[in-house]
Design a protein around this motif. Structure first.
Motif, short mmCIF file in Angstrom:
data_model
loop_
_atom_site.label_atom_id
_atom_site.label_comp_id
_atom_site.label_asym_id
_atom_site.label_seq_id
_atom_site.Cartn_x
_atom_site.Cartn_y
_atom_site.Cartn_z
N MET A 35 6.22 3.66 -2.17
CA MET A 35 6.29 3.57 -0.98
C MET A 35 6.95 4.93 -0.15
N GLN A 66 5.93 -7.13 1.80
CA GLN A 66 6.93 -7.66 0.87
C GLN A 66 8.47 -7.65 1.40
N GLN A 187 9.44 -6.27 -11.29
CA GLN A 187 8.27 -5.75 -10.80
C GLN A 187 7.15 -5.30 -11.76
C1 LIG Z 1 4.62 -1.24 -6.14
C2 LIG Z 1 5.08 -0.84 -4.56
C3 LIG Z 1 4.38 0.26 -4.34
C4 LIG Z 1 4.17 -2.00 -3.94
O1 LIG Z 1 4.41 -1.98 -2.52
C5 LIG Z 1 6.59 -1.00 -4.27
O2 LIG Z 1 6.93 -2.44 -4.59
C6 LIG Z 1 7.23 -0.01 -4.98
O3 LIG Z 1 7.26 0.90 -4.38
O4 LIG Z 1 7.96 -0.36 -6.11
#
Ligand SMILES: CC(C)(CO)[C@@H](O)C(=O)[O-]
Ligand SMILES: Nc1ncnc2c1ncn2[C@@H]1O[C@H](COP(=O)(O)OP(=O)(O)OP(=O)(O)O)[C@@H](O)[C@H]1O
Ligand code: BAL
Length: 334
Positions: A35, A66, A187
């Motif tokens: 991000m 998200q 994640q």
């Molecule tokens: C995996 C990702 C890029 C998805 O938007 C985000 O959750 C992150 O930066 O960890």
């Protein structure tokens, strides 16, 4: 070392075209989804990806899908030029920065009928920023069990947004390999499960958590900590290290270890969101440590929510001349 300028691609169709062209030439592609507001943690993922693929794509996209409307989408840090500078100086370089402008660009229905904002205010339904932004996106991936605990409890739409955007990135970039940081442990597990369950045919690599010199887990959100909050936030990694040491020295009861960590963070002025010791694969709670576990924490310091974790892989029942090794420093976790 010569700096390499990455190609910047903003259109998703162009991204797919580039990938298909390169793959037709025989190259493999490694994807590092981010991000932005890059730090050494992200760079370590790029270096890991370089070991597994010929060409590297870093995506920079702050995914509204998200974030709930009450979360920090609008204040999420960004510095695109700074990010490009950092990537330019990575040894071996990055080939493409994918910074899409049209990831959810489907237009708006007449009368904005996809607009659902308001429902969450009445407490009826939690929705994401993408749904309340009239993008018209309504297809979501849920990794039903793994997303339930830990961050999924306090961020109930987070993982459906992450799984969905990662699936979109996979479909657009068509990578052979993708690298995720173990800093976001849940994640990483969720993406692995999604890839297995939906037959993506992409190798998912979990890369080690990178810390600042004083132990703080690197995170883009650290920039929002005041110097005082940052100092207090060190209680997370310090207490995790102590708990890990205590476990390795024979303390197997999770309640004791968790209480110690929670109390240490609270004493330092943090507000614990969760502190849990879970199985590394299933992420289910563990009461007594008998197999590899991961100690996961989320805590607030001021307005900043930080996460951290520590794997406990080997229970140290190391014997020195037949006796359990004496603890050099007694760890007080009662
Ligand atoms: C995996 C990702 C890029 C998805 O938007 C985000 O959750 C992150 O930066 O960890
Ligand atoms: N300290 C770190 N060590 C290893 N990987 C990391 C670290 N920080 C982030 N990553 C990984 O980088 C990828 C992109 O994460 P992201 O861009 O959200 O950065 P971040 O620092 O986790 O930001 P924040 O937690 O503030 O949202 C994720 O796979 C994440 O796990
Ligand atoms: N690295 C996780 C992204 C988020 O907190 O939204």
């Amino acid at each position: 070392m010569t700096a390499k300028d990455p190609l910047i691609i903003r259109d998703k169709d162009e991204m797919t075209k580039w990938s298909r062209f390169m793959k037709a030439q025989g190259s493999t592609i490694g994807l590092v989804p981010t991000m932005g507001y890059l730090h050494e943690g992200h760079i370590s993922l790029v270096k890991e990806a370089q070991k597994h693929a010929d060409l590297i794509v870093v995506s920079i996209y702050v995914n509204p899908g998200q974030f709930s409307p009450n979360e920090d989408l609008s204040t999420y840090p960004s510095n695109f030029e700074g990010d490009i500078d950092k990537l330019r100086s990575v040894h071996g370089g990055v080939d493409v920065v994918f910074n899409p402008f049209n990831l959810y660009d489907y237009g708006v229905g007449e009368g904005g009928e996809t607009m659902k904002r308001g429902e969450e205010e009445k407490g009826e339904k939690v929705i994401s920023c993408v749904e309340s932004s009239k993008f018209g996106h309504e297809t979501w991936i849920r990794v039903e069990n793994l997303e339930k605990g830990l961050c999924g409890k306090s961020r109930p739409i987070f993982f459906k947004g992450v799984a969905t955007v990662v699936a979109k990135l996979f479909n657009i970039v068509e990578p052979d390999v993708a690298v995720f940081g173990k800093k976001d442990y849940q994640q990483w597990r969720i993406i692995r499960r999604m890839v297995r369950d939906l037959d993506f045919g992409i190798k998912i690599i979990g890369s080690e958590l990178v810390r600042e010199h004083d132990g703080l887990a690197m995170s883009s959100r650290n920039v929002h900590l005041s110097p005082q909050e940052r100092e207090k936030a060190l209680s997370i990694s310090r207490s995790l290290y102590e708990a890990k040491k205590a476990a390795e020295n024979g303390e197997r009861y999770c309640t004791k270890l968790r209480n110690y960590v929670a109390q240490t963070i609270q004493k330092a002025g943090g507000k614990v969101d969760y502190d849990e010791i879970v199985d590394q694969e299933s992420l289910e709670n563990v009461e007594v440590i008998q197999r590899p576990v991961v100690f996961c924490i989320a805590a607030w310091f001021g307005n900043v929510r930080l996460i951290d974790n520590m794997e406990i892989n080997s229970l140290l029942f190391t014997k020195t001349k037949g006796k359990r090794r004496k603890q050099e420093k007694k760890v007080a976790i009662s």
